[in-house]
Enzyme design. Sequence first.
Site, PDB file in Angstrom:
ATOM      1  N   LYS A  26      28.554  44.971  35.946  1.00 47.54           N
ATOM      2  CA  LYS A  26      28.194  45.581  34.657  1.00 47.54           C
ATOM      3  C   LYS A  26      26.993  44.811  34.107  1.00 47.54           C
ATOM      4  O   LYS A  26      26.992  44.335  32.957  1.00 47.54           O
ATOM      5  CB  LYS A  26      29.411  45.514  33.714  1.00 47.54           C
ATOM      6  CG  LYS A  26      29.285  46.309  32.435  1.00 47.54           C
ATOM      7  CD  LYS A  26      29.459  47.803  32.620  1.00 47.54           C
ATOM      8  CE  LYS A  26      29.191  48.542  31.328  1.00 47.54           C
ATOM      9  NZ  LYS A  26      29.166  50.007  31.505  1.00 47.54           N
ATOM     10  N   ASP A  56      40.630  43.213  40.398  1.00 45.57           N
ATOM     11  CA  ASP A  56      42.027  43.442  40.033  1.00 45.57           C
ATOM     12  C   ASP A  56      42.248  44.919  39.713  1.00 45.57           C
ATOM     13  O   ASP A  56      43.172  45.564  40.208  1.00 45.57           O
ATOM     14  CB  ASP A  56      42.355  42.570  38.811  1.00 45.57           C
ATOM     15  CG  ASP A  56      43.766  42.786  38.309  1.00 45.57           C
ATOM     16  OD1 ASP A  56      44.700  42.601  39.104  1.00 45.57           O
ATOM     17  OD2 ASP A  56      43.938  43.159  37.129  1.00 45.57           O
ATOM     18  N   TYR A  99      39.079  37.044  34.318  1.00 45.28           N
ATOM     19  CA  TYR A  99      40.480  37.058  34.753  1.00 45.28           C
ATOM     20  C   TYR A  99      41.130  35.672  34.663  1.00 45.28           C
ATOM     21  O   TYR A  99      42.341  35.546  34.738  1.00 45.28           O
ATOM     22  CB  TYR A  99      40.542  37.573  36.193  1.00 45.28           C
ATOM     23  CG  TYR A  99      41.918  37.989  36.659  1.00 45.28           C
ATOM     24  CD1 TYR A  99      42.390  39.273  36.396  1.00 45.28           C
ATOM     25  CD2 TYR A  99      42.731  37.116  37.363  1.00 45.28           C
ATOM     26  CE1 TYR A  99      43.644  39.667  36.832  1.00 45.28           C
ATOM     27  CE2 TYR A  99      43.990  37.499  37.800  1.00 45.28           C
ATOM     28  CZ  TYR A  99      44.441  38.776  37.530  1.00 45.28           C
ATOM     29  OH  TYR A  99      45.686  39.158  37.968  1.00 45.28           O
ATOM     30  N   ASP A 131      31.541  51.398  35.826  1.00 44.98           N
ATOM     31  CA  ASP A 131      32.087  52.663  35.288  1.00 44.98           C
ATOM     32  C   ASP A 131      31.735  53.831  36.211  1.00 44.98           C
ATOM     33  O   ASP A 131      32.587  54.648  36.567  1.00 44.98           O
ATOM     34  CB  ASP A 131      31.647  52.924  33.828  1.00 44.98           C
ATOM     35  CG  ASP A 131      30.236  52.456  33.523  1.00 44.98           C
ATOM     36  OD1 ASP A 131      29.601  51.869  34.419  1.00 44.98           O
ATOM     37  OD2 ASP A 131      29.761  52.668  32.401  1.00 44.98           O
TER      38      ASP A 131
END
Length: 344
Positions: A182, A239, A135, A215
């Site tokens: 992840k 975010d 980010y 996910d």
Amino acid sequence: MNKELRSDIFMAKHTITLVPGDGIGPEITSATVRIIEAAGVDVDWETHILGAQAQEKYGETLPADAIESIKRNRVALKGPIMTPVGKGFTSVNVGLRKALDLYANVRPVKALPNVPCRYPELDLVIVRENTEGLYSGLEHIVIPGVVESLKIITEKASTRIVKYAFEFARDNGRRKVTAVHKANIMKLSDGLFLECFERVAKDYPEIEKEDKIIDNCCMQLVMRPEQFDVLVMENLYGDILSDLCAGLIGGLGLAPGANIGEQGAVFEAVHGSAPDIAGQGIANPTAILMSGLMMLRHIGEIDAAEKIEKAMLAVFAEGKSLTRDLGGTSNTADFASAIIAQMG
Ligand code: NAI
């Protein structure tokens, strides 16, 4: 502390930096300021502009005097700041969080009474790392047609945010902290984040810990969000999941947030400047108002925060003064007036 002395401190005048922001920002922050003042909190607001407005006036998007004001006052209430898409200046929100090292972004997600939403019982908190990760927008063109975006993850920042999440859970009687990552694909960067999580978690044996690949976490949040309590994650994941979670409780107009660091705290809604409804006076000020309540509690104005919250919940329960995003017909100012009237 002596009780008399304590009430002296709490009744003192506060100096707070106020950034009205862009788009709907001035409409929702002025509604919030009105409500805070009507609750009897004595505030000297130091107003500053950032972003495109500051660029036009001072030739820079993040003027030093705004940063100095927040450092001096140690607390700010901030409206959303627009960031141009695909071109133009870099995010002022990212710049501000970095400049003040506001490393913990705390975003409670709690349904309010009478708001049509998918999960009326939901009550979870997102703790988002606020200073590094993808980010940050550290990008460059390698050769025309090829760009590189850097994702920096450090042991220091990961440990610090995970610790914050567990401390938050302990202080607020929360039962579980979930790390979202992840690390199956980004084995080094997210792997390091997860490693820090596992290490820190050992110091909090009374709090359940688990980790979820992002996910799957998204799917679980949509299907069975009640399984979550406190979720801790890197910047970009935080975010995205913040908006997803706002959607679970009725929309972005209801999701507050706080950016916390050692040098101060900046309170702001999860949502942006909502250019599609800006200037019409119809935005829902609840998210920034609730950020304001987090701010009042942070500066010790507990009674005022409770008083406003009680009035706000009564206005929701009554359901007559809701804004359009919640199916009502009230405008921003009417909603604020209803809360003020409720406070009596
Ligand atoms: P957005 O959050 O501004 O709006 C998304 C949708 O939610 C729009 O349909 C908007 O009307 C609605 N919405 C948002 N807040 C609302 C409220 N209080 N009441 C009623 N409806 C509301 O997201 P968008 O359009 O992607 O971003 C607009 C700008 O805001 C961009 O320049 C973005 O960079 C900036 N932004 C700034 C943030 C900050 O200052 N912390 C956070 C997110 C976005």
